[in-house]
Design a protein around this motif. Structure first.
Motif, PDB file in Angstrom:
ATOM      1  N   ARG A  24      -1.078  57.870 -66.915  1.00 25.24           N
ATOM      2  CA  ARG A  24      -1.814  56.743 -67.499  1.00 25.24           C
ATOM      3  C   ARG A  24      -1.580  55.904 -68.642  1.00 25.24           C
ATOM      4  NH1 ARG A  24      -8.286  57.077 -68.095  1.00 25.24           N
ATOM      5  NH2 ARG A  24      -7.611  58.946 -69.169  1.00 25.24           N
ATOM      6  N   LYS A  33       1.067  49.209 -60.204  1.00 24.25           N
ATOM      7  CA  LYS A  33       0.353  48.181 -59.551  1.00 24.25           C
ATOM      8  C   LYS A  33       0.838  46.861 -59.614  1.00 24.25           C
ATOM      9  CE  LYS A  33      -3.694  51.070 -59.292  1.00 24.25           C
ATOM     10  NZ  LYS A  33      -4.399  51.407 -58.038  1.00 24.25           N
ATOM     11  N   TYR A  35       1.342  44.582 -57.247  1.00 23.93           N
ATOM     12  CA  TYR A  35       0.651  43.484 -56.543  1.00 23.93           C
ATOM     13  C   TYR A  35      -0.658  43.112 -57.206  1.00 23.93           C
ATOM     14  CZ  TYR A  35      -1.282  40.793 -52.800  1.00 23.93           C
ATOM     15  OH  TYR A  35      -1.922  39.935 -52.181  1.00 23.93           O
ATOM     16  N   LEU A  36      -1.257  44.224 -57.533  1.00 24.50           N
ATOM     17  CA  LEU A  36      -2.607  43.939 -58.038  1.00 24.50           C
ATOM     18  C   LEU A  36      -2.492  43.073 -59.372  1.00 24.50           C
ATOM     19  CD1 LEU A  36      -5.690  44.291 -58.109  1.00 24.50           C
ATOM     20  CD2 LEU A  36      -5.367  46.250 -59.586  1.00 24.50           C
ATOM     21  N   LEU A 116     -16.098  45.998 -61.452  1.00 22.08           N
ATOM     22  CA  LEU A 116     -15.047  46.708 -60.951  1.00 22.08           C
ATOM     23  C   LEU A 116     -14.721  48.158 -61.411  1.00 22.08           C
ATOM     24  CD1 LEU A 116     -12.221  43.955 -60.628  1.00 22.08           C
ATOM     25  CD2 LEU A 116     -13.371  45.295 -58.796  1.00 22.08           C
ATOM     26  N   ILE A 117     -14.641  48.081 -62.851  1.00 29.17           N
ATOM     27  CA  ILE A 117     -14.335  49.603 -63.755  1.00 29.17           C
ATOM     28  C   ILE A 117     -15.142  50.605 -63.204  1.00 29.17           C
ATOM     29  CG2 ILE A 117     -14.084  50.535 -65.802  1.00 29.17           C
ATOM     30  CD1 ILE A 117     -13.151  47.740 -66.978  1.00 29.17           C
ATOM     31  N   SER A 118     -16.455  50.283 -62.841  1.00 24.25           N
ATOM     32  CA  SER A 118     -17.400  51.510 -62.944  1.00 24.25           C
ATOM     33  C   SER A 118     -17.403  51.845 -61.421  1.00 24.25           C
ATOM     34  CB  SER A 118     -18.686  51.188 -63.418  1.00 24.25           C
ATOM     35  OG  SER A 118     -19.237  50.130 -62.743  1.00 24.25           O
ATOM     36  N   LYS A 119     -16.692  51.003 -60.361  1.00 25.57           N
ATOM     37  CA  LYS A 119     -16.868  51.331 -59.072  1.00 25.57           C
ATOM     38  C   LYS A 119     -15.627  51.811 -58.287  1.00 25.57           C
ATOM     39  CE  LYS A 119     -20.937  48.423 -59.080  1.00 25.57           C
ATOM     40  NZ  LYS A 119     -21.396  47.317 -58.139  1.00 25.57           N
ATOM     41  N   VAL A 120     -14.565  51.223 -58.770  1.00 27.68           N
ATOM     42  CA  VAL A 120     -13.191  51.585 -58.416  1.00 27.68           C
ATOM     43  C   VAL A 120     -12.403  52.097 -59.104  1.00 27.68           C
ATOM     44  CG1 VAL A 120     -13.221  50.384 -56.129  1.00 27.68           C
ATOM     45  CG2 VAL A 120     -12.602  49.088 -58.402  1.00 27.68           C
ATOM     46  N   PRO A 121     -11.400  53.046 -59.126  1.00 32.95           N
ATOM     47  CA  PRO A 121     -10.345  53.644 -59.987  1.00 32.95           C
ATOM     48  C   PRO A 121      -9.398  52.566 -60.088  1.00 32.95           C
ATOM     49  CG  PRO A 121     -10.145  54.437 -57.697  1.00 32.95           C
ATOM     50  CD  PRO A 121     -11.313  53.724 -57.507  1.00 32.95           C
ATOM     51  N   ILE A 122      -9.267  52.274 -61.476  1.00 33.34           N
ATOM     52  CA  ILE A 122      -8.506  51.062 -61.822  1.00 33.34           C
ATOM     53  C   ILE A 122      -8.126  51.516 -63.322  1.00 33.34           C
ATOM     54  CG2 ILE A 122     -10.498  49.609 -62.636  1.00 33.34           C
ATOM     55  CD1 ILE A 122      -8.689  47.128 -61.236  1.00 33.34           C
ATOM     56  N   LYS A 272     -11.214  57.640 -72.451  1.00 30.97           N
ATOM     57  CA  LYS A 272     -11.684  58.363 -71.279  1.00 30.97           C
ATOM     58  C   LYS A 272     -13.310  58.282 -71.471  1.00 30.97           C
ATOM     59  CE  LYS A 272      -8.408  61.976 -71.178  1.00 30.97           C
ATOM     60  NZ  LYS A 272      -8.221  63.261 -71.750  1.00 30.97           N
ATOM     61  N   GLU A 276     -18.054  55.134 -69.005  1.00 29.25           N
ATOM     62  CA  GLU A 276     -19.396  55.539 -68.979  1.00 29.25           C
ATOM     63  C   GLU A 276     -20.251  54.906 -69.886  1.00 29.25           C
ATOM     64  OE1 GLU A 276     -18.921  59.965 -69.875  1.00 29.25           O
ATOM     65  OE2 GLU A 276     -17.214  59.570 -68.626  1.00 29.25           O
TER      66      GLU A 276
ATOM     67  N   CYS B  79     -12.288  60.325 -57.645  1.00 26.35           N
ATOM     68  CA  CYS B  79     -11.383  59.378 -57.563  1.00 26.35           C
ATOM     69  C   CYS B  79     -10.708  58.928 -59.111  1.00 26.35           C
ATOM     70  CB  CYS B  79     -12.201  57.946 -57.561  1.00 26.35           C
ATOM     71  SG  CYS B  79     -12.628  57.847 -55.804  1.00 26.35           S
ATOM     72  N   ILE B  81     -12.590  57.876 -61.558  1.00 28.42           N
ATOM     73  CA  ILE B  81     -13.617  56.832 -62.426  1.00 28.42           C
ATOM     74  C   ILE B  81     -14.078  57.591 -63.537  1.00 28.42           C
ATOM     75  CG2 ILE B  81     -15.343  55.340 -62.569  1.00 28.42           C
ATOM     76  CD1 ILE B  81     -14.940  55.136 -59.591  1.00 28.42           C
ATOM     77  N   THR B  83     -13.894  61.465 -66.193  1.00 23.02           N
ATOM     78  CA  THR B  83     -13.316  62.535 -66.325  1.00 23.02           C
ATOM     79  C   THR B  83     -14.303  63.640 -66.324  1.00 23.02           C
ATOM     80  OG1 THR B  83     -13.204  61.339 -68.465  1.00 23.02           O
ATOM     81  CG2 THR B  83     -10.918  61.747 -66.947  1.00 23.02           C
ATOM     82  N   ALA B 120      -5.196  45.288 -53.116  1.00 21.52           N
ATOM     83  CA  ALA B 120      -4.375  45.613 -54.224  1.00 21.52           C
ATOM     84  C   ALA B 120      -4.863  46.592 -55.192  1.00 21.52           C
ATOM     85  CB  ALA B 120      -4.323  44.285 -54.933  1.00 21.52           C
TER      86      ALA B 120
END
Lengths: 278, 248
Positions: A24, A33, A35-36, A116-122, A272, A276, B79, B81, B83, B120
């Protein structure tokens, strides 16, 4: 001689494990990432340029307008003694707008993309990163305008102009690193928006953009050294007047790398809890 | 070669939040000057306590539990999101998550553009997405409405698109939170059939559901969470029965 091989292969193996466990932090340029990044940057650019020449002209409108105002105030009214002022001020304003805009946009990028941040790992750094990249592409595309201004004011651009992208890159590192730090801070302190507005103003006048660095009285020269952008803009002024100072090149890159490293350390420790907290 | 694809060891999660949130620098500074250095009343909300389990490749796990017992938090920890506060989580390989309605969608973009964005985010390049595109469009049954901005989608349309994308991209693990309940009966049947098909192909599936019939009929393992702890891990029929008796 034969002892060197196992030493290096061992070192290489350790480095590989380090990279894998600290993916990370190490992937601060989002290489995993690609392509993103491409998707987000090209979408931003499409919005900015709207596939038309007018779109390009519109994005240049703000820096050109500002430069004209500064020219009038500082050259015409205050009669500051700097040669080739139109080119001087145009360069300064374009590079400064890149930095200031990137930092302000990045600051709000984490909170703005909460959905986006809270619902998918990015990876969180992708938001300030793509913001900074978009603005960098914008700046690089606008560089020919500087060449145009040079010709219009009777200056023949020398080889030093080739160093403009180098300074753009150093500034990119600083803008990305600083933007990332501000983005994380903004999650915790929402009134930073107002504070940053003031800080950016003060910073603008503490950097030699509308004035030349040799006009600063001796006892205030330390501001130039302490200011991360000081040497970069000093170098830019050198390019405009045709000289290349290697010290400026070195300082710019060092500041860029230092700020980026600070941001990477932050990524490792405090990030980290950000998801939240948003 | 039967390494677990997801491994949770003694995972606990505590959410910290501040009642009387001083989300401004001004408040913190003013309080400090007044002599009360205080970041607000700090409240802890324990959400998970000492949860451990391993998921092996090819399993079809059903996670059940009352609302608010920590199921979605477990999925989000898997996932990456969130920790864990204590404990560790290890995941091997890419995961296709479907955690909330419209997760991974940017609401101003059309459904079509969101397919590429979502793919993506999950780590798939343009070529892989272009190959899966016809199947995704076909499965979602959205037709021309794919070009509408997703902020105008109904919840059923969102779940259709989200589920299509998550299942047609070649990720070895599929994580589905309770969103399927929003689709109509026809779509729910279609989804279960698709999940069964993926399971037969060897993909690992983790499904959070409130439907005991689904768990009894399709899953080969059931984990029941109650009150922040894992209380059952094993046979799906027993697990579903335990969930039903726990809830009613």
């Amino acid at each position: 001689m034969s002892l060197f091989r196992p030493f290096f292969s061992d070192l290489f193996a350790r480095l590989k494990t380090f990279v894998q466990t600290h993916e990370r932090e190490v992937d601060f340029f989002c290489l995993g990432k690609k392509y993103l990044v491409f998707n987000l940057v090209s979408r931003n650019l499409k919005v900015k340029y709207r596939r038309s020449i007018f779109g390009v002209l519109w994005t240049l409108l703000a820096p050109v307008g500002t430069a004209i105002v500064y020219y009038f105030v500082f050259k015409v009214i205050l009669a500051v003694r700097i040669a080739q002022y139109p080119l001087f001020i145009m360069t300064g304003v374009m590079f400064w707008t890149f930095f200031a805009q990137t930092v302000m946009e990045s600051m709000e990028s984490l909170v703005g993309n909460w959905g986006l941040i809270s619902k998918v790992p990015i990876p969180l750094q992708i938001f300030p990163y793509t913001g900074a990249l978009t603005n960098l592409v914008n700046l690089l595309i606008s560089l020919p305008v500087l060449v145009g201004v040079a010709f219009a004011s009777g200056v023949v651009p020398g080889w030093s102009f080739l160093l403009l992208p180098y300074y753009a890159f150093c500034l990119f590192l600083m803008a990305y690193g600083f933007g990332f730090i501000m983005a994380v801070a903004f999650v915790y302190f929402r009134d930073l928006r107002h504070l940053m507005g003031i800080i950016i103003q003060i910073w603008f006048y503490s950097t030699p953009i509308v004035y030349a660095e040799d006009m600063i009285p001796e006892k205030y020269r330390w501001i130039l050294t302490l200011n991360p952008l000081g040497k970069t803009f000093q170098g830019l002024h050198g390019i405009v007047s045709g000289t290349v100072n290697v010290a400026d090149l070195g300082w710019s890159l060092s500041w860029g790398v230092a700020i980026l490293l600070a941001a990477m350390l932050l990524n490792r420790s405090l990030v980290k809890g950000v998801v939240e907290r948003i | 070669m039967n390494q677990p694809v997801v491994s949770l060891q003694n995972v606990s999660k505590v959410f910290q939040y501040w009642s009387d949130q001083p989300s401004s620098l001004k408040t913190v500074l003013v309080d400090t000057v007044r002599g009360r250095f205080n970041l607000g009343g700090r409240c802890s909300l324990p959400v998970l306590e000492d949860v451990s389990f391993d998921i092996r490749p090819g399993e079809f796990v059903g996670i059940m539990g009352r609302n608010g017992c920590g199921k979605s938090t477990i999925l989000k920890i898997i996932c990456g999101i969130y920790t864990p506060t204590t404990g560790s989580v290890k995941v091997k390989g890419p995961i296709a998550p479907l955690l909330e309605l419209g997760a991974g969608f940017h609401s101003d973009l059309s459904g079509y553009e969101n397919i590429f964005l979502n793919a993506a985010i999950l780590g798939f390049g343009r070529k892989a997405t272009a190959e899966a595109l016809p199947k995704i469009l076909d499965f979602s049954e959205l037709g021309d409405r794919i070009h509408m901005p997703t902020k105008n989608y109904s919840s059923g349309m969102l779940v259709r698109l989200g589920f299509s994308i998550a299942t047609h991209l070649a990720a070895p693990v599929l994580l589905v939170d309770e969103v399927l309940a929003v689709g109509d009966i026809g779509f729910q049947k279609k989804c279960l059939k698709k999940i069964e098909e993926l399971h037969r192909e060897g993909r690992t599936i983790v499904l959070v559901t409130h439907s005991p019939e689904n768990v009894r009929g399709h899953c080969n393992r059931c984990i029941v969470i109650s009150d922040r702890k894992k209380i059952f891990d094993g046979d799906p029929v027993e697990g579903a029965n335990l969930y039903v008796s726990n809830v009613s």
